[in-house]
Structure formats: C-alpha cells, structure tokens
Motif scaffolding. Structure first.
Motif, PDB file in Angstrom:
ATOM      1  N   SER A 177     -50.504 -58.349   4.662  1.00 61.20           N
ATOM      2  CA  SER A 177     -50.756 -58.262   3.214  1.00 61.20           C
ATOM      3  C   SER A 177     -50.162 -56.998   2.595  1.00 61.20           C
ATOM      4  O   SER A 177     -50.002 -56.918   1.378  1.00 61.20           O
ATOM      5  CB  SER A 177     -52.260 -58.341   2.923  1.00 61.20           C
ATOM      6  OG  SER A 177     -52.871 -57.097   3.183  1.00 61.20           O
ATOM      7  N   THR A 178     -49.840 -55.992   3.419  1.00 57.84           N
ATOM      8  CA  THR A 178     -49.272 -54.757   2.859  1.00 57.84           C
ATOM      9  C   THR A 178     -47.750 -54.860   2.674  1.00 57.84           C
ATOM     10  O   THR A 178     -47.138 -53.965   2.100  1.00 57.84           O
ATOM     11  CB  THR A 178     -49.569 -53.533   3.765  1.00 57.84           C
ATOM     12  OG1 THR A 178     -48.977 -53.757   5.055  1.00 57.84           O
ATOM     13  CG2 THR A 178     -51.040 -53.274   3.912  1.00 57.84           C
ATOM     14  N   ASP A 182     -46.173 -52.007  -3.399  1.00 56.36           N
ATOM     15  CA  ASP A 182     -47.501 -51.390  -3.402  1.00 56.36           C
ATOM     16  C   ASP A 182     -48.212 -51.688  -4.728  1.00 56.36           C
ATOM     17  O   ASP A 182     -47.625 -51.516  -5.799  1.00 56.36           O
ATOM     18  CB  ASP A 182     -47.324 -49.871  -3.208  1.00 56.36           C
ATOM     19  CG  ASP A 182     -48.643 -49.132  -3.318  1.00 56.36           C
ATOM     20  OD1 ASP A 182     -49.624 -49.591  -2.719  1.00 56.36           O
ATOM     21  OD2 ASP A 182     -48.691 -48.104  -4.027  1.00 56.36           O
ATOM     22  N   VAL A 184     -50.427 -50.203  -6.505  1.00 57.67           N
ATOM     23  CA  VAL A 184     -50.729 -49.117  -7.450  1.00 57.67           C
ATOM     24  C   VAL A 184     -49.468 -48.350  -7.858  1.00 57.67           C
ATOM     25  O   VAL A 184     -49.180 -48.189  -9.043  1.00 57.67           O
ATOM     26  CB  VAL A 184     -51.795 -48.155  -6.858  1.00 57.67           C
ATOM     27  CG1 VAL A 184     -52.076 -47.008  -7.826  1.00 57.67           C
ATOM     28  CG2 VAL A 184     -53.084 -48.920  -6.561  1.00 57.67           C
ATOM     29  N   SER A 185     -48.680 -47.893  -6.881  1.00 56.93           N
ATOM     30  CA  SER A 185     -47.521 -47.059  -7.229  1.00 56.93           C
ATOM     31  C   SER A 185     -46.238 -47.855  -7.458  1.00 56.93           C
ATOM     32  O   SER A 185     -45.271 -47.332  -8.012  1.00 56.93           O
ATOM     33  CB  SER A 185     -47.287 -46.024  -6.126  1.00 56.93           C
ATOM     34  OG  SER A 185     -46.878 -46.675  -4.937  1.00 56.93           O
ATOM     35  N   ILE A 187     -44.153 -48.860  -5.212  1.00 49.45           N
ATOM     36  CA  ILE A 187     -43.137 -48.564  -4.187  1.00 49.45           C
ATOM     37  C   ILE A 187     -43.123 -49.705  -3.152  1.00 49.45           C
ATOM     38  O   ILE A 187     -44.173 -50.280  -2.842  1.00 49.45           O
ATOM     39  CB  ILE A 187     -43.475 -47.214  -3.491  1.00 49.45           C
ATOM     40  CG1 ILE A 187     -43.153 -46.067  -4.457  1.00 49.45           C
ATOM     41  CG2 ILE A 187     -42.712 -47.027  -2.192  1.00 49.45           C
ATOM     42  CD1 ILE A 187     -43.532 -44.718  -3.954  1.00 49.45           C
ATOM     43  N   SER A 188     -41.927 -50.016  -2.630  1.00 40.23           N
ATOM     44  CA  SER A 188     -41.878 -51.111  -1.648  1.00 40.23           C
ATOM     45  C   SER A 188     -42.309 -50.619  -0.267  1.00 40.23           C
ATOM     46  O   SER A 188     -42.031 -49.475   0.121  1.00 40.23           O
ATOM     47  CB  SER A 188     -40.472 -51.697  -1.582  1.00 40.23           C
ATOM     48  OG  SER A 188     -39.561 -50.712  -1.178  1.00 40.23           O
ATOM     49  N   ARG A 189     -42.998 -51.518   0.449  1.00 39.84           N
ATOM     50  CA  ARG A 189     -43.494 -51.175   1.799  1.00 39.84           C
ATOM     51  C   ARG A 189     -43.080 -52.264   2.778  1.00 39.84           C
ATOM     52  O   ARG A 189     -43.201 -53.444   2.491  1.00 39.84           O
ATOM     53  CB  ARG A 189     -45.032 -51.089   1.794  1.00 39.84           C
ATOM     54  CG  ARG A 189     -45.579 -50.003   0.934  1.00 39.84           C
ATOM     55  CD  ARG A 189     -47.080 -49.864   1.088  1.00 39.84           C
ATOM     56  NE  ARG A 189     -47.827 -51.040   0.638  1.00 39.84           N
ATOM     57  CZ  ARG A 189     -49.142 -51.066   0.515  1.00 39.84           C
ATOM     58  NH1 ARG A 189     -49.857 -50.011   0.831  1.00 39.84           N
ATOM     59  NH2 ARG A 189     -49.755 -52.136   0.107  1.00 39.84           N
ATOM     60  N   TYR A 190     -42.622 -51.853   3.938  1.00 35.38           N
ATOM     61  CA  TYR A 190     -42.283 -52.770   5.040  1.00 35.38           C
ATOM     62  C   TYR A 190     -41.327 -53.894   4.602  1.00 35.38           C
ATOM     63  O   TYR A 190     -41.439 -55.022   5.074  1.00 35.38           O
ATOM     64  CB  TYR A 190     -43.548 -53.386   5.652  1.00 35.38           C
ATOM     65  CG  TYR A 190     -44.462 -52.354   6.254  1.00 35.38           C
ATOM     66  CD1 TYR A 190     -44.197 -51.831   7.523  1.00 35.38           C
ATOM     67  CD2 TYR A 190     -45.582 -51.886   5.578  1.00 35.38           C
ATOM     68  CE1 TYR A 190     -45.029 -50.864   8.083  1.00 35.38           C
ATOM     69  CE2 TYR A 190     -46.409 -50.927   6.124  1.00 35.38           C
ATOM     70  CZ  TYR A 190     -46.136 -50.422   7.368  1.00 35.38           C
ATOM     71  OH  TYR A 190     -46.942 -49.469   7.921  1.00 35.38           O
ATOM     72  N   GLU A 443     -57.447 -53.482  -1.031  1.00 36.58           N
ATOM     73  CA  GLU A 443     -56.702 -52.242  -1.209  1.00 36.58           C
ATOM     74  C   GLU A 443     -56.559 -51.857  -2.679  1.00 36.58           C
ATOM     75  O   GLU A 443     -56.840 -50.718  -3.064  1.00 36.58           O
ATOM     76  CB  GLU A 443     -55.309 -52.352  -0.561  1.00 36.58           C
ATOM     77  CG  GLU A 443     -54.606 -51.007  -0.578  1.00 36.58           C
ATOM     78  CD  GLU A 443     -53.159 -51.065  -0.132  1.00 36.58           C
ATOM     79  OE1 GLU A 443     -52.605 -52.163   0.025  1.00 36.58           O
ATOM     80  OE2 GLU A 443     -52.568 -49.983   0.039  1.00 36.58           O
ATOM     81  N   PHE A 446     -59.930 -50.827  -4.183  1.00 35.87           N
ATOM     82  CA  PHE A 446     -60.416 -49.571  -3.589  1.00 35.87           C
ATOM     83  C   PHE A 446     -59.719 -48.398  -4.273  1.00 35.87           C
ATOM     84  O   PHE A 446     -60.365 -47.429  -4.716  1.00 35.87           O
ATOM     85  CB  PHE A 446     -60.104 -49.577  -2.085  1.00 35.87           C
ATOM     86  CG  PHE A 446     -60.542 -48.330  -1.358  1.00 35.87           C
ATOM     87  CD1 PHE A 446     -61.881 -48.068  -1.136  1.00 35.87           C
ATOM     88  CD2 PHE A 446     -59.605 -47.413  -0.901  1.00 35.87           C
ATOM     89  CE1 PHE A 446     -62.280 -46.927  -0.460  1.00 35.87           C
ATOM     90  CE2 PHE A 446     -59.998 -46.264  -0.235  1.00 35.87           C
ATOM     91  CZ  PHE A 446     -61.335 -46.028  -0.012  1.00 35.87           C
ATOM     92  N   ARG A 447     -58.404 -48.511  -4.394  1.00 41.24           N
ATOM     93  CA  ARG A 447     -57.643 -47.398  -4.986  1.00 41.24           C
ATOM     94  C   ARG A 447     -57.883 -47.285  -6.489  1.00 41.24           C
ATOM     95  O   ARG A 447     -57.957 -46.189  -7.032  1.00 41.24           O
ATOM     96  CB  ARG A 447     -56.164 -47.572  -4.646  1.00 41.24           C
ATOM     97  CG  ARG A 447     -55.927 -47.259  -3.162  1.00 41.24           C
ATOM     98  CD  ARG A 447     -54.604 -47.725  -2.668  1.00 41.24           C
ATOM     99  NE  ARG A 447     -53.484 -47.051  -3.301  1.00 41.24           N
ATOM    100  CZ  ARG A 447     -52.200 -47.397  -3.093  1.00 41.24           C
ATOM    101  NH1 ARG A 447     -51.921 -48.396  -2.279  1.00 41.24           N
ATOM    102  NH2 ARG A 447     -51.242 -46.735  -3.687  1.00 41.24           N
ATOM    103  N   LEU A 450     -61.149 -45.496  -7.055  1.00 40.03           N
ATOM    104  CA  LEU A 450     -61.054 -44.051  -6.855  1.00 40.03           C
ATOM    105  C   LEU A 450     -60.308 -43.378  -8.012  1.00 40.03           C
ATOM    106  O   LEU A 450     -60.639 -42.252  -8.394  1.00 40.03           O
ATOM    107  CB  LEU A 450     -60.357 -43.741  -5.522  1.00 40.03           C
ATOM    108  CG  LEU A 450     -61.200 -44.046  -4.273  1.00 40.03           C
ATOM    109  CD1 LEU A 450     -60.424 -43.725  -3.014  1.00 40.03           C
ATOM    110  CD2 LEU A 450     -62.515 -43.282  -4.283  1.00 40.03           C
ATOM    111  N   LEU A 451     -59.337 -44.086  -8.565  1.00 43.30           N
ATOM    112  CA  LEU A 451     -58.633 -43.539  -9.734  1.00 43.30           C
ATOM    113  C   LEU A 451     -59.603 -43.416 -10.914  1.00 43.30           C
ATOM    114  O   LEU A 451     -59.606 -42.432 -11.638  1.00 43.30           O
ATOM    115  CB  LEU A 451     -57.469 -44.456 -10.124  1.00 43.30           C
ATOM    116  CG  LEU A 451     -56.152 -44.283  -9.359  1.00 43.30           C
ATOM    117  CD1 LEU A 451     -55.171 -45.380  -9.754  1.00 43.30           C
ATOM    118  CD2 LEU A 451     -55.537 -42.919  -9.615  1.00 43.30           C
TER     119      LEU A 451
END
Lengths: 502, 157
Positions: A177-178, A182, A184-185, A187-190, A443, A446-447, A450-451
């Motif tokens: 799933s990640t 991303d 929130v930001s 940015i690309s992941r994996y 995810e 959660f983020r 916190l923000l």
C-alpha cells in the motif's frame, strides 16, 4: 406506504433483476466447481464490473456470493467434494443421502434452507448496517485511523494456525500500500522510476492474482478428475419435513447471523457450529452423519445467512471480514465508492439497490437453482484442462480490460506468483488484502491527525470515537489472543491426558 | 531440511531488509511532516524483519523439539513448482505476443497451449475449444463490453 411502493418499483426494476439473476447463476456455477471458492468466482467477475453502472456491478457481485454459497453444496452432495469451504459440513449428511438415492431431496433441502438463510441474513443486514453507519458519520481523522487499526486487529483471528504468519502477511499488504505517491507530501515511494506505479497498486490486481491465478498455478500439477454419475432432479421437502427442519434452520440462522457480523469467523465456522448444535438439539441425533435432512438444513442456512450478515461490517465501517467481502470491497472501490459511513450519506441509492438486489437474488436462487442444475453437472464434468485454460484466458482478458494496460497484467501475474508461494508456505491471504486496503487509510489519517494536533499523540485518546475504537481493537486483540492461548493449553492438556492413558 | 515456516521466516527477513534499505534511501521533501514519507516504511520494514526472525526461531524450536525435521512437507513440491512455472511461462508468453498478434489470435493460442499443457489431448476437440473460447471471449469483451483489446501489428501491415 411510500417506502413500500418504492420497494416494489425497485423490485421490478430490470436493472436490478438482471444483475441479481446473472450473479446468482454465475455464483451457483462457480461454487459448484470444486477448487473455485466464492471469492474466486467473484474475483473472476470483478474486471467485467468496470464497464457497468455502480448499482448493477455491486448487485452482480453480491448475488454471485449468494449463489456461490448454495452452489458449493452441489458437489458436496453429489461427489463428496465441497465446492466451497463452508459446504464441507454438508458433505457429512448430503453425500449419505445421495448414497441412499435421495440426492434430489438433499439438494432441495440445501436450496430451501439457503433461501431461508439469505432472507434472514438480509433482514439483519438492513436492520443493523444503517444505524451503525450513522454512528460513523461523526468520524474525524483520528477516528478513521482508529477504525483502520480496528480493521487490522481482525488479523489476530484471521491468521489461522500461526499468528506470526498472519501478521507477516498483513505487513506485506501494508508494504504494497505504500507503493506510489505519498498521501501527505506527494513524493513518490518505491516506484523505481516507473510512471505506471505512481498511482499505486490497485487492490483488484492483487486480489485476482492472489485468489484466482495462484489457485490455477497450484492446480497445474493436479490431475485429479472427479465426475458426477447421477443427474438428479431437485425435490423440495414436504410439510412434515419442513416442520422438522424449522429448529435446525433457526440454529443455522442464529449462528450465521452472529458469525457473519464477527469479522474473520465466516461461513465455515458457522456451518460446523450450527451442525454440531443441530445434532445436540435434534430429536434424532443418531441420524446425523447417516443422511439426516437436519444435518444439511443447519449448515446450509448458516452459510447462506453469513453471505449477507458479513456485509454489515463492510457497509458500516468499510472493514471486509472475509475473502468474499474483500472482493466486494474491490467492486465498490472500482466505482469510486468507499464503504463506510459516507457511503450511506453520499450513495444511499446504491445501498438501497443492493438490499433490493439481494432480496431478488434470494428469490431467484429458488428458480435458478432448479434450472441451472443440469448446466452445473455438465460443467463439473468438463475436463479440467479445458476449464482451467478458459479461466486463465478469462483472467488475462479481464485484467487487461480494466485500463487497457499490459503493465497491470504483469502486476497481476506477479501477485499470482506471490500467492502461489504464500499457499506453499501456508500464509493466509486475507491479512494481506486487509493491509493493502486499509494501509492508505491508516497512514494518511495518522499523519493528518498529527498535523492537526501539532504532533501531539494524545489526539488519539482525546477524540472520543478514536478512544472507543482503539479500546475495541485492544479488546478484540486480547480476546482473540486469550482464545488462542486457551486452545493451545487445551491441546497440550489433551496430549498429556492421552499420554497418561496410554 | 528447512521447514516451510523457516523458509517463510527467511523470505520475510529478506523482503523486510530490502524494503527497509529503500526506505532509508527515500527522498524527503523540506515541506514534509515530521513522520515523513519514509516514516511508516521504516516501521514496517523493521517489524517485518523482527517477525521473520520470530518465525525462524519458532520453526527451529519446533524442529529441535520434534527431533527430526519433517522432510515430507517438501515431497513432490519440486515437480509441482516446475508445473506451475510452465503455466506461468505460457501466461508471460501471451503477455509478450498479444501486442503483435492481436487479442483474438493470442487468446486462441493461449487457450490451446494451456489446455495441452494441462493434459488435454491434441485433436479436433482442442481446436474447437480454442477457437470457440476465443470467439466467445472476443465477443464478450469487444462487442458486449466495448473494450479496446490489442488489434496487433502483424495484420496491420
């Protein structure tokens, strides 16, 4: 009065009748083929639903589930091979009745009990899912995070023999799933530079790969070919027998209702528990295992009730509690519908159509169940190589048709290979699907929480809904762990007693 | 002999390590939140390695307690694996040729070769199933659902 009139207008709506009838027919055919579970039957249909209207697609998938639960009893009764896991309990008395020349009556009891189970399950679904979803309308990001955690806590009871394996499977789903952008930001992941991965991996590709393709890969070395010798006609129970079946059917409905709502329990547990209780409460317990009609009625009512009640946690909270409801979740997501409280607020018409569609499916089960029997027997008797070749071709065509993408087809193949090894190493699939489906929700919320709180973690405890859901998750985990521990201790004690006796 | 659980644990450790390595390589934006895009992947990677270790230890303990490793659990798996790999190769071959040969022809070839591979006997029945199946699938996807299946380059000139 208006509601009743609205119901009847919908009841005669061809756009609900058609998917319900087609779904039930496809479900019975799929369920009647040993090795093709309800979830695989639904997964095979999933790619087709892309081109359909949301209500049509959802009713089609839900009706397939209803049909498959009955279909599983056909090979259970005729060739002593349950078409679905939940139909395993029906083998005990169903096959015995077949041997006594009462296969038609056994199939009739199964069908009749299945319809009753479906109607009871539907009533519970209508009564419970709406109010539960209303409660969830007040959800904030911390509450959504907690809901995701509650969903994942189900893994403890879904992990089968090994909790560690269940957790690893769930982590794998969360990892998948990640992949992508991303939340929130941005940015690309994996993604490893592949633009096709920027939007992430679609759950449908993983589901079809894990459930359907991996099963075909497993069956590649299976040369077993079982054939149906007799071609019985369905015979419904007479009034005297119907009276006798009321108690086992009530027991089946009770267990089906309860187990369906409990994520992870499912139709198999409900079938065996109701079979056991029906024998305990029966006036003729000695007949059980020797061809008792009650021994078919109880488990068949139970697993058909589960087909509807298992939709309660899915519709109210977006948590799939079984493989089949995970596939149905995939069907909702394909059409941009997210099961949970907002679904009732934003797409109430789809929910209403689903209820009416299931009602039509339950009624259609009676007619289609009789009509389709010769076709099922013909299909069960087809040579395996042709059947499996056709299923593979269907999967390959269906997945390509989603976005006309060969890349997605290769992702599905990779998921199939992973699924094959997961089967080989005995890892459960459902935790992976749960992790994949709930990962983004957990995810991102959660983020976001916190923000909102300025990195204050106490927000998860000060938000009352979040606190309740997290407490429920903790209770569920503790309860499931205690049950596992007790079962382990009981097994050890039993071994010691046996050793001493020897 | 490694038990299935030990092999599963080992796979989890390898997967977790690779995933964690890439999590540490993750680019982080100056605008990112405190958790950041690598936060959850790092936690997941560490947990995966830890659970993989637990599974390996559990497997070793069971092997030690039972005194003998149950070698029967791998019996016949090599042949089964090869059979599955063969079927997968046919699916990959379809993936590679469908853009050139087009959907209808490729799916007919796939149906024919997969059925043969799974044990169907060569003959008119096989040809009929391949052609009939391909026509049916083409009709469902292209005509009924209106999906644009690959037309293929071979026949386009």
């Amino acid at each position: 009065m208006e509601a009743v009139a609205g119901f009847f207008t919908q009841f005669f709506d061809i756009y609900l009748i058609l998917p319900a009838v087609l779904g039930v027919a496809w479900g019975i055919i799929g369920g009647s083929m040993p090795g093709i579970s309800p979830s695989i039957t639904m997964a095979l249909l999933l790619p087709f639903t892309y081109a359909l209207e949301p209500s049509f697609a959802i009713v089609l998938l839900a009706s397939t589930y209803v049909g498959a639960e009955y279909g599983g009893s056909i090979p259970a009764i005729l060739i002593r091979t349950p078409g679905t896991n939940a139909a395993a309990a029906s083998v005990l008395d169903g096959y015995e009745m077949n041997r006594q020349g009462k296969a038609g009556l056994a199939l009739g009891i199964s069908l009749y009990s299945g319809v009753i189970g479906s109607l009871v399950g539907l009533s519970l679904l209508v009564m419970l899912s709406g109010p539960l979803a209303q409660l969830a309308l007040a959800f904030t990001p911390p509450a959504y995070f907690a809901l995701g955690v509650l969903g994942l806590s189900v893994i403890v009871s879904l992990s089968g023999e090994s909790l560690v394996k269940g957790l690893i499977a769930a982590l794998f789903g969360l990892m998948v799933s990640t992949i992508g952008t991303d939340p929130v930001s941005g940015i690309s992941r994996y993604t490893f530079g592949l633009s096709d991965l920027l939007s992430g991996i679609q759950p449908i590709l993983v589901m079809v790969g894990l459930f359907a393709l991996s099963e075909l890969l497993r069956q590649a070395s299976n040369t077993e070919d079982t054939r149906v010798k007799a071609a019985p006609r369905i015979e419904f129970p007479d009034n005297k027998l119907k009276k006798r079946l009321i108690l086992p059917q009530s027991i089946g409905a009770l267990f089906g209702g309860f187990e369906g709502v409990m994520p992870g329990a499912g139709g198999t547990v409900a079938s065996f528990m109701s079979y056991n209780e029906a024998r305990r409460w029966s006036k003729k317990p000695d007949e059980f295992g020797k061809g008792s009609p009650e021994g078919i009625a109880a488990p068949e009512t139970a697993n058909n009730t589960v087909a509807e009640t298992s939709l309660i946690p899915l519709l109210s909270f977006g948590i799939p509690g079984s493989n089949s409801t995970a596939i149905l979740l995939g069907g909702f997501l394909i059409h941009g519908l997210v099961p949970g409280p907002l679904l009732f607020a934003r797409s109430g018409d789809v929910i209403n159509d689903l209820y009416v569609g299931i009602f039509i499916a339950a009624i259609a089960l009676l007619v289609i169940g009789i009509m389709i029997m010769p076709a099922c027997i013909w299909l069960v008797n087809r040579p395996r190589p042709y059947l499996n070749a056709f299923i593979l071709a269907l999967i390959m065509s269906g997945i390509y048709s989603i976005n006309n993408s060969l890349f997605e087809l290769s992702v599905m193949l990779v998921a199939g290979v992973i699924g094959y090894f997961m089967r080989l190493l005995k890892f459960p699939f459902l935790p992976t699907v749960l992790g994949l489906v709930l990962g983004f929700m957990i995810e991102s919320n959660f983020r976001r929480s916190l923000l909102l709180s300025g990195d204050d973690y106490s927000i998860f405890l000060t938000d009352s809904i979040s606190l309740i859901l997290l407490s429920l998750a903790a209770l569920f985990i503790i309860g499931s762990l205690s049950r596992r521990l007790l079962q382990m201790l009981f097994r050890q004690l039993k071994t010691k007693v046996t050793d001493t006796t020897d | 002999m490694l038990s299935r659980d030990f092999a599963g644990g080992l796979a989890a450790i390898v997967l977790g390590s690779l995933y964690l390595y890439f999590a540490f390589q993750q680019r982080v934006s100056a605008l990112a939140d405190t958790i950041g895009p690598a936060g959850m992947p790092k936690v997941l990677g560490i947990l995966m390695i830890a659970l993989g270790l637990v599974l390996c230890l559990q497997a070793l303990y069971q092997t030690y307690r039972l005194k003998v490793a149950d070698s029967r659990q791998w019996q016949g798996q090599g042949r089964k694996l090869l059979r599955a790999a063969g079927l997968l190769c046919l699916a990959i071959a379809y993936l590679l040729v469908v853009s050139y040969l087009g959907y209808a022809l490729s799916i007919a070839i796939l149906l024919c070769f997969v059925a043969l591979y799974l044990g169907a006997k060569p003959g008119w029945q096989l040809g009929l199933v391949a052609l009939g199946g391909a026509t049916m699938l083409w009709a469902i996807f292209v005509i009924v659902l209106g999906v644009q299946m690959p037309a293929g380059m071979l026949f386009q000139g």
